[in-house]
Design a protein around this motif. Structure first.
Motif, PDB file in Angstrom:
ATOM      1  N   MET A   1       0.853  -1.185   0.000  1.00 20.82           N
ATOM      2  CA  MET A   1       0.000   0.000   0.000  1.00 20.82           C
ATOM      3  C   MET A   1       0.892   1.238   0.000  1.00 20.82           C
ATOM      4  O   MET A   1       1.770   1.375   0.823  1.00 20.82           O
ATOM      5  N   GLY A  97      -7.282  -8.886  -6.291  1.00 24.65           N
ATOM      6  CA  GLY A  97      -8.300  -9.842  -6.766  1.00 24.65           C
ATOM      7  C   GLY A  97      -9.592  -9.768  -5.998  1.00 24.65           C
ATOM      8  O   GLY A  97     -10.078 -10.757  -5.476  1.00 24.65           O
ATOM      9  N   ASN A  98     -10.136  -8.569  -5.938  1.00 29.58           N
ATOM     10  CA  ASN A  98     -11.279  -8.388  -5.066  1.00 29.58           C
ATOM     11  C   ASN A  98     -12.598  -8.487  -5.810  1.00 29.58           C
ATOM     12  O   ASN A  98     -13.324  -7.516  -5.985  1.00 29.58           O
ATOM     13  N   ARG A 340     -11.218   4.068  -0.263  1.00 31.50           N
ATOM     14  CA  ARG A 340     -11.289   2.961   0.697  1.00 31.50           C
ATOM     15  C   ARG A 340     -12.583   3.020   1.489  1.00 31.50           C
ATOM     16  O   ARG A 340     -13.196   1.995   1.766  1.00 31.50           O
ATOM     17  N   ASP A 349     -19.606  -2.249   5.703  1.00 27.61           N
ATOM     18  CA  ASP A 349     -19.052  -1.823   6.992  1.00 27.61           C
ATOM     19  C   ASP A 349     -19.560  -0.461   7.441  1.00 27.61           C
ATOM     20  O   ASP A 349     -19.454  -0.117   8.604  1.00 27.61           O
TER      21      ASP A 349
ATOM     22  N   ARG B  18     -11.343 -10.723  10.828  1.00 29.53           N
ATOM     23  CA  ARG B  18     -11.516  -9.713   9.786  1.00 29.53           C
ATOM     24  C   ARG B  18     -10.263  -9.624   8.917  1.00 29.53           C
ATOM     25  O   ARG B  18     -10.343  -9.510   7.699  1.00 29.53           O
ATOM     26  N   LEU B  22     -10.188  -9.992   4.976  1.00 24.11           N
ATOM     27  CA  LEU B  22      -9.691  -8.907   4.122  1.00 24.11           C
ATOM     28  C   LEU B  22      -8.622  -9.437   3.170  1.00 24.11           C
ATOM     29  O   LEU B  22      -8.589  -9.085   1.995  1.00 24.11           O
ATOM     30  N   THR B  25     -10.470 -13.187   1.389  1.00 28.49           N
ATOM     31  CA  THR B  25     -11.733 -13.019   0.663  1.00 28.49           C
ATOM     32  C   THR B  25     -11.672 -11.785  -0.222  1.00 28.49           C
ATOM     33  O   THR B  25     -12.029 -11.831  -1.389  1.00 28.49           O
ATOM     34  N   GLU B  26     -11.202 -10.690   0.329  1.00 26.43           N
ATOM     35  CA  GLU B  26     -11.233  -9.431  -0.415  1.00 26.43           C
ATOM     36  C   GLU B  26      -9.947  -9.193  -1.209  1.00 26.43           C
ATOM     37  O   GLU B  26      -9.869  -8.240  -1.985  1.00 26.43           O
ATOM     38  N   GLY B  27      -8.950 -10.022  -0.993  1.00 30.81           N
ATOM     39  CA  GLY B  27      -7.731  -9.897  -1.795  1.00 30.81           C
ATOM     40  C   GLY B  27      -6.903  -8.665  -1.474  1.00 30.81           C
ATOM     41  O   GLY B  27      -6.137  -8.190  -2.301  1.00 30.81           O
ATOM     42  N   LEU B  28      -7.058  -8.123  -0.285  1.00 30.65           N
ATOM     43  CA  LEU B  28      -6.250  -6.957   0.094  1.00 30.65           C
ATOM     44  C   LEU B  28      -4.992  -7.450   0.784  1.00 30.65           C
ATOM     45  O   LEU B  28      -5.022  -8.353   1.596  1.00 30.65           O
ATOM     46  N   ALA B  30      -1.337  -5.768   2.394  1.00 31.65           N
ATOM     47  CA  ALA B  30      -0.497  -4.598   2.588  1.00 31.65           C
ATOM     48  C   ALA B  30       0.845  -5.044   3.106  1.00 31.65           C
ATOM     49  O   ALA B  30       0.932  -5.681   4.131  1.00 31.65           O
ATOM     50  N   THR B 191     -17.113 -10.495   5.413  1.00 30.97           N
ATOM     51  CA  THR B 191     -16.019  -9.894   6.174  1.00 30.97           C
ATOM     52  C   THR B 191     -16.568  -9.503   7.536  1.00 30.97           C
ATOM     53  O   THR B 191     -17.439  -8.642   7.611  1.00 30.97           O
ATOM     54  N   SER B 204      -1.020  -5.177   9.911  1.00 28.77           N
ATOM     55  CA  SER B 204      -0.523  -4.610   8.658  1.00 28.77           C
ATOM     56  C   SER B 204      -1.657  -4.052   7.810  1.00 28.77           C
ATOM     57  O   SER B 204      -1.422  -3.315   6.864  1.00 28.77           O
ATOM     58  N   LYS B 207      -4.690   0.328   7.801  1.00 25.59           N
ATOM     59  CA  LYS B 207      -5.041   1.459   6.945  1.00 25.59           C
ATOM     60  C   LYS B 207      -6.124   1.090   5.930  1.00 25.59           C
ATOM     61  O   LYS B 207      -6.819   1.948   5.409  1.00 25.59           O
ATOM     62  N   LEU B 208      -6.213  -0.186   5.602  1.00 28.47           N
ATOM     63  CA  LEU B 208      -7.245  -0.610   4.655  1.00 28.47           C
ATOM     64  C   LEU B 208      -8.515  -1.035   5.389  1.00 28.47           C
ATOM     65  O   LEU B 208      -9.612  -0.924   4.867  1.00 28.47           O
ATOM     66  N   LEU B 210      -9.576   0.218   8.358  1.00 28.70           N
ATOM     67  CA  LEU B 210     -10.205   1.358   9.017  1.00 28.70           C
ATOM     68  C   LEU B 210     -11.076   0.902  10.201  1.00 28.70           C
ATOM     69  O   LEU B 210     -12.283   1.116  10.207  1.00 28.70           O
ATOM     70  N   ALA B 214     -15.164   0.844  10.918  1.00 25.64           N
ATOM     71  CA  ALA B 214     -15.839  -0.423  10.652  1.00 25.64           C
ATOM     72  C   ALA B 214     -16.484  -0.975  11.913  1.00 25.64           C
ATOM     73  O   ALA B 214     -17.182  -1.966  11.873  1.00 25.64           O
TER      74      ALA B 214
END
Ligand code: SF4
Lengths: 359, 235
Positions: A1, A97-98, A340, A349, B18, B22, B25-28, B30, B191, B204, B207-208, B210, B214
């Protein structure tokens, strides 16, 4: 990031970008002692890729395939733009890949109530920030008449804000179109007052917004800055896995980055317009830096473009507090945070997408 | 049969559900300093190639798999020790395991070793994350090699500490439950809400993720308050 959000702007025709280890080497024609081209390329600058968020190449600028690959791997997008800042092509690595987020985005775009809610946030952010720009200028206005005109426009924007907040609350059909109407009306009011924000050189006048082509220097400046904003918004949307084409306030149209345009609404007055006004009012750009073509289209020369890009980069480095998150960040990161937050809203959320409501 | 899941996801799950969603499932993802250094540490561990010292064979970066748990992964290090070389407190356990019921001909003790940067992490729900991950590796090795793995070892880079971890019944139970939860969570595509506690500053993904927004904050209420304030100030 990426958190630093430095963009490398390459504006000199004939520059070539090459990979040099983990850095980008900017190579341009060498000059001899007399300032004449030697005919050989020289490395003018090396920038580590990990310090960069993106590379924007204006006009005739080339890049090696090795560099493009290394940049994609390092998460640095490389954009090729016309000298006016219009995007021609862009090299990016794989997006996250979201797929679930994208599906949520598409479902929301197909759902009138969800679309209305997101579009409303975009309009509230934009109109409110326009109003703040006018009110601030009214406080600093050199004469009472001008201050009154600005305050009057701000009052009309307040009416638009109330209209945007109400739109659809009675369950009426087509509420998002109502919202689009409100946004259009607010934009006309704001740009009608925009001339009163210009305090400097009488050579810079503003007779309403014109684009494609911009018909005066102020419009050329605004168009260029909006193009830079859109560029950042695309990166922001992509880097959190959103589809920058599918918007809410902006409907799908081939080739139009609808979501990026939604994302920049609140930033136009805040970042772009204020940068343009500062450049003009502090006389950092001069009328001579703009040329008018036979068809009346106005373009900036290279030196002016450099000045604008430097000011833009400096603007993005300013420290600000994100109004909803309460966190201190650089102004350039704001659009990423907004993307974001939108992603978090789409994933359930957050009840709504909080616009950036500036004070 | 659904896709096998990576053992590393288990560690994410045990740290924070979570975070696991993230990432998986969500492919994030960092990279921060912690994860980047962790990667380097792992690469070193994987790149060194097999070696033998003091009769102990050290294998790095072994691919592991368990059909029963539907997990796949890569080990940092697995040490294969001839049984006669075992001394110390677990020697008896290892010998008993080797000669006990089940497939015979076990000439080697199998010891998974996991390298971690920093200190051990714990979560309120699952306790020590690293032990669960190590146990999952032990279960994979048992299934693949037909041996019993009575013990594993954790090595912490920051403190240069090693911890011997008995792979006992309680840890096996805990690990199997975590694996079941992992499969259920990722199959749901959901999520979970943010935990917003002491784990977040070390995460880590903060920041994504939040976590402060949330964790049930209303943006609609904030917008109303903010616009009303701005209206008042404008008047
Ligand atoms: S920031 Fe906190 S809630 Fe979010 S993923 Fe990390 S640990 Fe979990």
């Amino acid at each position: 990031m990426k958190e630093h959000l430095n963009t490398l702007f390459v504006t000199t025709d004939g520059t070539y970008l090459a990979q040099d280890g983990a850095a980008v080497a900017v190579r341009a024609d060498g000059l001899d002692a007399a300032g004449e081209p030697t005919g050989r390329k020289e490395t003018k600058l090396r920038v580590p890729l990990h310090n960069l968020d993106g590379i924007c190449c204006f006009g005739r600028v080339g890049a090696s395939p090795q560099l493009l690959g290394a940049a994609a791997e390092a998460g640095v997008s490389v954009s090729f733009l016309s000298e006016h800042g219009r995007l021609r092509a862009r090299v990016v690595g794989f997006t996250p890949g979201n797929v679930l987020l994208r599906r949520a985005q598409y479902r929301a775009a197909d759902d009138p109530a969800a679309t209305l809610a997101i579009a409303r946030s975009a309009v509230l952010g934009k109109v409110s920030n326009c109003r703040q720009v006018l009110l601030r200028a009214a406080r600093d206005a050199p004469d009472a008449e001008r201050a009154e005109r600005l305050r009057d426009a701000a009052r009309r924007l307040e009416t638009n804000l109330h209209g945007a907040r109400r739109a659809g609350h009675d369950g009426a059909e087509g509420a998002t179109d109502t919202l689009r109407g409100v946004e259009g009306e607010a934009a006309r009011t704001y740009f009608a007052a925009f001339g009163d924000l210009l305090a400097g050189d009488p050579a810079f006048t503003f007779a309403g917004r014109s684009r494609r082509p911009p018909r005066d220097a102020v419009n050329a400046l605004l168009s260029f800055l909006y193009a830079m904003l859109t560029h950042d918004a695309k990166s922001a949307a992509e880097s959190c896995g959103l589809d920058c084409q599918v918007g809410f306030l902006h409907r799908d149209r081939p080739g139009r980055p609808g979501l990026a345009l939604d994302l920049i609404e609140e930033f136009r007055p805040l970042l772009a317009d204020r940068t343009a006004l500062t450049l003009i009012n502090r006389r950092q750009v001069r009328p001579g830096g703009f040329t008018i073509s036979e068809t009346g289209a106005v373009t900036m020369d290279e030196a002016t473009r450099k000045t604008v890009l430097t000011a833009w980069q400096a603007k993005k480095q300013e420290t600000v507090t994100h109004p909803f998150l309460g966190e201190k960040v650089t102004a350039g990161l704001l659009v990423h945070l907004q993307a974001r937050l939108l992603a978090r809203h789409l994933r359930g959320d957050l009840d709504v997408w909080p616009p950036l409501l500036w004070k | 049969m659904p896709e096998p899941l990576p053992i590393s996801a288990l560690q994410h799950l045990v740290f924070c559900e979570r975070q696991c969603a993230l990432i998986h499932t969500e492919g994030l993802w960092a990279e921060n300093r912690l994860t980047a250094e962790g990667t380097v540490l792992h690469e070193n561990a994987h790149e060194a190639g097999p070696e033998t010292h003091g009769g102990v064979r050290v294998a790095r970066g072994l691919d592991m798999r368990s059909e029963a748990l539907n997990l796949v992964g890569k080990s940092d290090v697995v040490e294969f020790t001839p049984l006669e070389a075992f001394h110390g407190p677990i020697a008896e356990t290892v010998r008993a395991a080797a000669s006990g019921p089940g497939p015979p001909l076990v000439g080697w003790g199998v010891l998974p070793v996991e390298y971690k940067r920093g200190r051990s992490k714990t979560s309120p729900e699952w306790g020590d994350c690293d032990r669960v991950q190590l146990c999952a590796q032990a279960l994979c090795l048992e299934e693949m090699l037909g041996v019993e793995v009575p013990e594993g070892r954790l090595f912490y880079g920051q403190t240069r500490r090693r911890t011997d971890v008995p792979i006992d019944g309680a840890l096996r139970d805990l690990t199997r439950r975590a694996v079941a939860r992992l499969h259920a969570l990722l199959a749901s595509g959901e999520t979970p809400p943010a935990v917003n506690d002491a784990r977040c500053p070390n995460c880590s993904l903060v920041k994504l993720c939040l976590p402060q927004v949330a964790a049930g904050r209303s943006a609609a209420a904030w917008i109303d308050r903010r616009l009303n304030t701005l209206d008042r100030e404008a008047a």
